[in-house]
Structures are given as C-alpha cells and as structure tokens.
Write a protein that holds these residues in place. Structure first.
Motif, mmCIF file in Angstrom:
data_model
loop_
_atom_site.group_PDB
_atom_site.id
_atom_site.type_symbol
_atom_site.label_atom_id
_atom_site.label_comp_id
_atom_site.label_asym_id
_atom_site.label_seq_id
_atom_site.Cartn_x
_atom_site.Cartn_y
_atom_site.Cartn_z
ATOM 1 N N VAL A 93 0.840 -1.200 0.000
ATOM 2 C CA VAL A 93 0.000 0.000 0.000
ATOM 3 C C VAL A 93 0.877 1.252 0.000
ATOM 4 C CG1 VAL A 93 -1.671 1.326 1.367
ATOM 5 C CG2 VAL A 93 -1.989 -1.131 1.057
ATOM 6 N N GLY A 94 1.921 1.266 0.817
ATOM 7 C CA GLY A 94 2.810 2.427 0.872
ATOM 8 C C GLY A 94 3.502 2.682 -0.456
ATOM 9 N N SER A 95 4.034 1.638 -1.054
ATOM 10 C CA SER A 95 4.732 1.823 -2.334
ATOM 11 C C SER A 95 3.760 2.240 -3.435
ATOM 12 C CB SER A 95 5.480 0.557 -2.727
ATOM 13 O OG SER A 95 4.585 -0.514 -2.944
ATOM 14 N N GLY B 223 1.715 9.199 -6.144
ATOM 15 C CA GLY B 223 2.110 10.583 -5.887
ATOM 16 C C GLY B 223 3.182 11.070 -6.843
ATOM 17 N N VAL B 224 4.215 10.254 -7.035
ATOM 18 C CA VAL B 224 5.300 10.638 -7.937
ATOM 19 C C VAL B 224 4.792 10.729 -9.374
ATOM 20 C CG1 VAL B 224 7.506 9.879 -8.924
ATOM 21 C CG2 VAL B 224 7.132 9.769 -6.457
ATOM 22 N N THR B 225 3.937 9.801 -9.785
ATOM 23 C CA THR B 225 3.385 9.834 -11.137
ATOM 24 C C THR B 225 2.554 11.093 -11.348
ATOM 25 O OG1 THR B 225 3.340 7.427 -11.220
ATOM 26 C CG2 THR B 225 1.969 8.588 -12.809
ATOM 27 N N TRP C 228 2.860 13.950 -9.741
ATOM 28 C CA TRP C 228 3.768 15.091 -9.737
ATOM 29 C C TRP C 228 4.477 15.228 -11.085
ATOM 30 C CZ3 TRP C 228 9.205 15.264 -9.962
ATOM 31 C CH2 TRP C 228 9.754 16.515 -9.713
ATOM 32 N N VAL C 229 4.964 14.103 -11.628
ATOM 33 C CA VAL C 229 5.646 14.126 -12.925
ATOM 34 C C VAL C 229 4.672 14.565 -14.020
ATOM 35 C CG1 VAL C 229 6.730 12.671 -14.699
ATOM 36 C CG2 VAL C 229 7.429 12.457 -12.317
ATOM 37 N N LEU C 230 3.444 14.048 -14.007
ATOM 38 C CA LEU C 230 2.444 14.430 -15.000
ATOM 39 C C LEU C 230 2.152 15.921 -14.917
ATOM 40 C CD1 LEU C 230 0.442 13.631 -17.209
ATOM 41 C CD2 LEU C 230 -1.212 13.180 -15.399
ATOM 42 N N ASP C 231 2.044 16.450 -13.716
ATOM 43 C CA ASP C 231 1.786 17.879 -13.540
ATOM 44 C C ASP C 231 2.933 18.705 -14.111
ATOM 45 O OD1 ASP C 231 0.263 20.126 -12.431
ATOM 46 O OD2 ASP C 231 1.960 20.287 -11.030
ATOM 47 N N ARG C 232 4.163 18.319 -13.794
ATOM 48 C CA ARG C 232 5.329 19.054 -14.304
ATOM 49 C C ARG C 232 5.408 18.993 -15.829
ATOM 50 N NH1 ARG C 232 9.653 20.589 -10.675
ATOM 51 N NH2 ARG C 232 10.554 21.146 -12.687
ATOM 52 N N LEU C 233 5.163 17.812 -16.392
ATOM 53 C CA LEU C 233 5.229 17.675 -17.846
ATOM 54 C C LEU C 233 4.121 18.452 -18.539
ATOM 55 C CD1 LEU C 233 6.191 13.912 -18.253
ATOM 56 C CD2 LEU C 233 7.643 15.907 -18.631
ATOM 57 N N SER C 234 2.914 18.461 -17.970
ATOM 58 C CA SER C 234 1.818 19.204 -18.589
ATOM 59 C C SER C 234 2.073 20.709 -18.520
ATOM 60 C CB SER C 234 0.476 18.851 -17.949
ATOM 61 O OG SER C 234 0.437 19.264 -16.604
ATOM 62 N N ARG C 235 2.686 21.187 -17.452
ATOM 63 C CA ARG C 235 3.050 22.613 -17.363
ATOM 64 C C ARG C 235 4.113 22.964 -18.402
ATOM 65 N NH1 ARG C 235 2.634 24.786 -11.289
ATOM 66 N NH2 ARG C 235 0.953 23.423 -10.607
ATOM 67 N N GLN C 236 5.117 22.108 -18.540
ATOM 68 C CA GLN C 236 6.155 22.362 -19.548
ATOM 69 C C GLN C 236 5.562 22.360 -20.945
ATOM 70 O OE1 GLN C 236 9.229 19.454 -19.049
ATOM 71 N NE2 GLN C 236 10.119 20.452 -17.256
ATOM 72 N N HIS C 237 4.657 21.432 -21.208
ATOM 73 C CA HIS C 237 4.019 21.344 -22.519
ATOM 74 C C HIS C 237 3.186 22.590 -22.786
ATOM 75 C CE1 HIS C 237 2.299 19.557 -26.078
ATOM 76 N NE2 HIS C 237 1.081 19.802 -25.615
#
Length: 125
Positions: free
Chosen positions: A93-95, A101-103, A105-114
C-alpha cells in the motif's frame, strides 16, 4: 534470421548489464542495467529495429507464463507470507501511494512544460 538477431541484441544488452553491475558492484540487478543500456542505444539510434521489435513482441506474447513460477512460489510459501502479511500489505500500500504521488507530480510538471512550450493555457500557477 531477424528474430535471432533481435534475441542476440537483447541477450548482449543483458550480458553487458551483468558485466557492469558485477564489475562496479552495483546494488542493481544486471538485467535492469541491461535494459538501461538498451534504452540508451535505442534513443541514440532513434528507432526500434525490426529484428528487435519482432523479438520483443515474441517475448511479450508469452509473458503471462512467467507469472506461473511466482504463483507456485506464493502457494508453496503461503505460511511464511501469512506470518509477515501485515508488513507485506503495508509495504504494498505504501509503495503504491508513493508511486501514485510521484506519477501525479511528474504528470503535472510535464503538462506545465508542454503548456509553456505550446503557448496554450494549462495548469500554470
């Protein structure tokens, strides 16, 4: 012949990964290092060769057979798993939560860059 060439490339990358992992005493399995080597080679090459694609598709077609030994192992060691069930469940459950969460965060960063690159409004702050 292309299938043999593709399998040879896969095995060569795995072998190179084993050499690097053992030679540098890395705590990472050799096949994982081999996959990274293959990824770098494919990125430099720019495309996936037909022979490698055929070999990969052939292996993926029978991927489900690789889960049979894991299922047998679970059934054979069911008592041991039961003794540590709470630790295993907490880890799973923790992993999973960390991965989500990491996915996100990465999606948010990539969509902002795009959005910045294309000039379209997006999720900018």
């Amino acid at each position: 012949m292309p299938l043999i060439l593709g399998m040879s490339v896969l095995l060569a990358c795995q072998f190179a990964g084993e050499l690097v992992a053992r030679g540098l005493a890395l705590p990472i399995p050799g096949p994982v290092v081999g996959m990274v080597i293959l990824l770098v080679v494919l990125m430099v090459h720019g495309k996936v060769p037909t022979s490698l694609r055929l070999a990969g598709e052939g292996l993926l077609r029978y991927l489900t057979l690789l889960f049979v030994p894991a299922g047998v192992g679970v059934m054979v060691h069911f008592r041991l798993i039961g003794e540590d069930l709470w630790a295993i469940m907490l880890t799973l459950v923790g992993s999973t939560l960390v991965t989500l969460g990491v996915t996100g965060w990465v999606l948010d960063r990539l969509s902002r860059q795009h959005a910045v690159r294309t000039g379209r409004p997006g999720n900018e702050p």
